[in-house]
Design a protein around this motif. Structure first.
Motif, short mmCIF file in Angstrom:
data_model
loop_
_atom_site.label_atom_id
_atom_site.label_comp_id
_atom_site.label_asym_id
_atom_site.label_seq_id
_atom_site.Cartn_x
_atom_site.Cartn_y
_atom_site.Cartn_z
N GLY A 289 0.81 -1.21 0.00
CA GLY A 289 0.00 0.00 0.00
C GLY A 289 0.84 1.27 0.00
O GLY A 289 0.55 2.23 -0.71
N VAL A 290 1.91 1.26 0.78
CA VAL A 290 2.82 2.41 0.81
C VAL A 290 3.48 2.56 -0.57
O VAL A 290 3.66 3.68 -1.07
CB VAL A 290 3.87 2.25 1.93
CG1 VAL A 290 4.96 3.30 1.84
CG2 VAL A 290 3.18 2.32 3.30
N ALA A 291 3.83 1.45 -1.19
CA ALA A 291 4.44 1.49 -2.53
C ALA A 291 3.44 2.05 -3.55
O ALA A 291 3.80 2.88 -4.39
CB ALA A 291 4.88 0.10 -2.96
N TYR A 292 2.21 1.59 -3.48
CA TYR A 292 1.18 2.08 -4.39
C TYR A 292 1.04 3.59 -4.26
O TYR A 292 0.98 4.32 -5.25
CB TYR A 292 -0.15 1.37 -4.09
CG TYR A 292 -1.28 1.80 -4.97
CD1 TYR A 292 -1.47 1.21 -6.22
CD2 TYR A 292 -2.15 2.82 -4.58
CE1 TYR A 292 -2.51 1.61 -7.04
CE2 TYR A 292 -3.19 3.22 -5.41
CZ TYR A 292 -3.36 2.61 -6.63
OH TYR A 292 -4.39 3.02 -7.44
N ARG A 293 1.03 4.06 -3.02
CA ARG A 293 0.89 5.50 -2.78
C ARG A 293 2.09 6.27 -3.35
O ARG A 293 1.93 7.34 -3.93
CB ARG A 293 0.71 5.77 -1.30
CG ARG A 293 0.24 7.19 -1.04
CD ARG A 293 -0.25 7.40 0.36
NE ARG A 293 0.90 7.46 1.25
CZ ARG A 293 0.87 7.15 2.53
NH1 ARG A 293 -0.26 6.75 3.07
NH2 ARG A 293 1.93 7.24 3.27
N ALA A 294 3.30 5.71 -3.20
CA ALA A 294 4.49 6.37 -3.74
C ALA A 294 4.44 6.45 -5.27
O ALA A 294 4.81 7.47 -5.85
CB ALA A 294 5.75 5.62 -3.30
N ILE A 295 3.94 5.40 -5.90
CA ILE A 295 3.82 5.38 -7.37
C ILE A 295 2.81 6.44 -7.81
O ILE A 295 3.09 7.24 -8.71
CB ILE A 295 3.40 3.98 -7.87
CG1 ILE A 295 4.54 2.99 -7.68
CG2 ILE A 295 2.93 4.02 -9.31
CD1 ILE A 295 5.70 3.16 -8.62
N VAL A 296 1.65 6.46 -7.19
CA VAL A 296 0.60 7.42 -7.56
C VAL A 296 1.08 8.84 -7.29
O VAL A 296 0.88 9.74 -8.11
CB VAL A 296 -0.71 7.10 -6.82
CG1 VAL A 296 -1.74 8.20 -7.02
CG2 VAL A 296 -1.27 5.76 -7.31
N LYS A 297 1.75 9.05 -6.16
CA LYS A 297 2.25 10.39 -5.80
C LYS A 297 3.27 10.89 -6.82
O LYS A 297 3.35 12.08 -7.09
CB LYS A 297 2.88 10.34 -4.41
CG LYS A 297 3.26 11.68 -3.87
CD LYS A 297 3.80 11.55 -2.45
CE LYS A 297 4.21 12.91 -1.93
NZ LYS A 297 4.77 12.80 -0.58
N SER A 298 4.01 9.96 -7.45
CA SER A 298 5.00 10.36 -8.45
C SER A 298 4.35 10.73 -9.78
O SER A 298 5.03 11.18 -10.69
CB SER A 298 6.01 9.23 -8.67
OG SER A 298 5.45 8.19 -9.46
N GLY A 299 3.03 10.50 -9.89
CA GLY A 299 2.32 10.81 -11.12
C GLY A 299 2.26 9.66 -12.11
O GLY A 299 1.77 9.83 -13.22
N GLN A 300 2.75 8.50 -11.68
CA GLN A 300 2.76 7.34 -12.58
C GLN A 300 1.49 6.52 -12.45
O GLN A 300 0.79 6.56 -11.44
CB GLN A 300 3.94 6.43 -12.24
CG GLN A 300 5.26 7.06 -12.50
CD GLN A 300 6.38 6.08 -12.31
OE1 GLN A 300 6.40 5.05 -12.97
NE2 GLN A 300 7.29 6.38 -11.41
N ASP A 301 1.26 5.73 -13.47
CA ASP A 301 0.19 4.74 -13.43
C ASP A 301 0.75 3.51 -12.73
O ASP A 301 1.83 3.04 -13.10
CB ASP A 301 -0.23 4.40 -14.87
CG ASP A 301 -1.51 3.60 -14.93
OD1 ASP A 301 -1.69 2.71 -14.07
OD2 ASP A 301 -2.32 3.84 -15.83
N PRO A 302 0.07 2.97 -11.73
CA PRO A 302 0.61 1.82 -11.00
C PRO A 302 0.59 0.51 -11.78
O PRO A 302 1.19 -0.47 -11.33
CB PRO A 302 -0.26 1.74 -9.75
CG PRO A 302 -1.52 2.42 -10.12
CD PRO A 302 -1.15 3.48 -11.13
N LYS A 303 -0.06 0.48 -12.93
CA LYS A 303 -0.07 -0.75 -13.72
C LYS A 303 1.35 -1.03 -14.22
O LYS A 303 1.97 -0.17 -14.83
CB LYS A 303 -1.03 -0.63 -14.89
CG LYS A 303 -2.48 -0.49 -14.48
CD LYS A 303 -3.37 -0.44 -15.72
CE LYS A 303 -4.63 0.32 -15.42
NZ LYS A 303 -4.56 1.74 -15.73
N PRO A 304 1.86 -2.24 -13.96
CA PRO A 304 3.26 -2.51 -14.31
C PRO A 304 3.55 -2.54 -15.80
O PRO A 304 4.70 -2.44 -16.21
CB PRO A 304 3.53 -3.87 -13.67
CG PRO A 304 2.19 -4.49 -13.48
CD PRO A 304 1.22 -3.36 -13.30
#
Length: 139
Positions: free
Chosen positions: A42-57
């Motif tokens: 969950g923390v990783a997901y939040r970091a990805i979204v916060k960076s402006g990226q799409d979390p889909k690999p």
């Protein structure tokens, strides 16, 4: 991971293979396996979204994310899903579900992690190599 959890559940229905633990021990162990890895994911997901990226690999990676739980693992979301799969197997005392977690992680490693690492190294070069040297692939 969803496929692994469903396969474990189906096998548990077709050919039950129960873990020799009590119901409450299974629930406690399941929570102990799932909770920390879900927080990590969950923390990783939040970091990805916060960076402006799409979390889909499978989407392109515009920036290298090394914050949040990415400081502890290069694949925290995959670990979170593996921990959840393991936790479900333990909580239901289904040995097939427990076995499904490492099998799913191995398949994800071969089909997603290895290609992602090659992509990230090509895309970010020395920055990714340095990150790889500092942070473990899993834990």
């Amino acid at each position: 991971y969803l496929g692994a959890a469903l396969a474990g559940a189906a096998l548990g229905f077709i050919a039950p293979l129960r873990l020799p633990i009590s119901r409450w021990a299974g629930i406690a162990l399941g929570l102990a396996a799932a909770a920390p890895t879900l927080v990590l994911g969950g923390v990783a997901y939040r970091a990805i979204v916060k960076s402006g990226q799409d979390p889909k690999p499978w989407e392109p990676t515009p920036v290298l994310v090394g914050g949040g739980s990415y400081q502890l693992s290069r694949n925290p979301m995959y670990l979170g899903m593996a921990g959840l799969t393991l936790g479900i197997g333990l909580a239901t005392r289904n040995a097939w579900g427990v076995l499904a977690a490492p099998i799913a992680l191995a398949l994800v490693h071969l089909t997603a992690v290895v290609p992602e690492e090659a992509y990230l190294e090509e895309r970010f070069g020395e920055a990714y190599r340095s990150y790889k040297a500092d942070v473990r692939r899993y834990v």
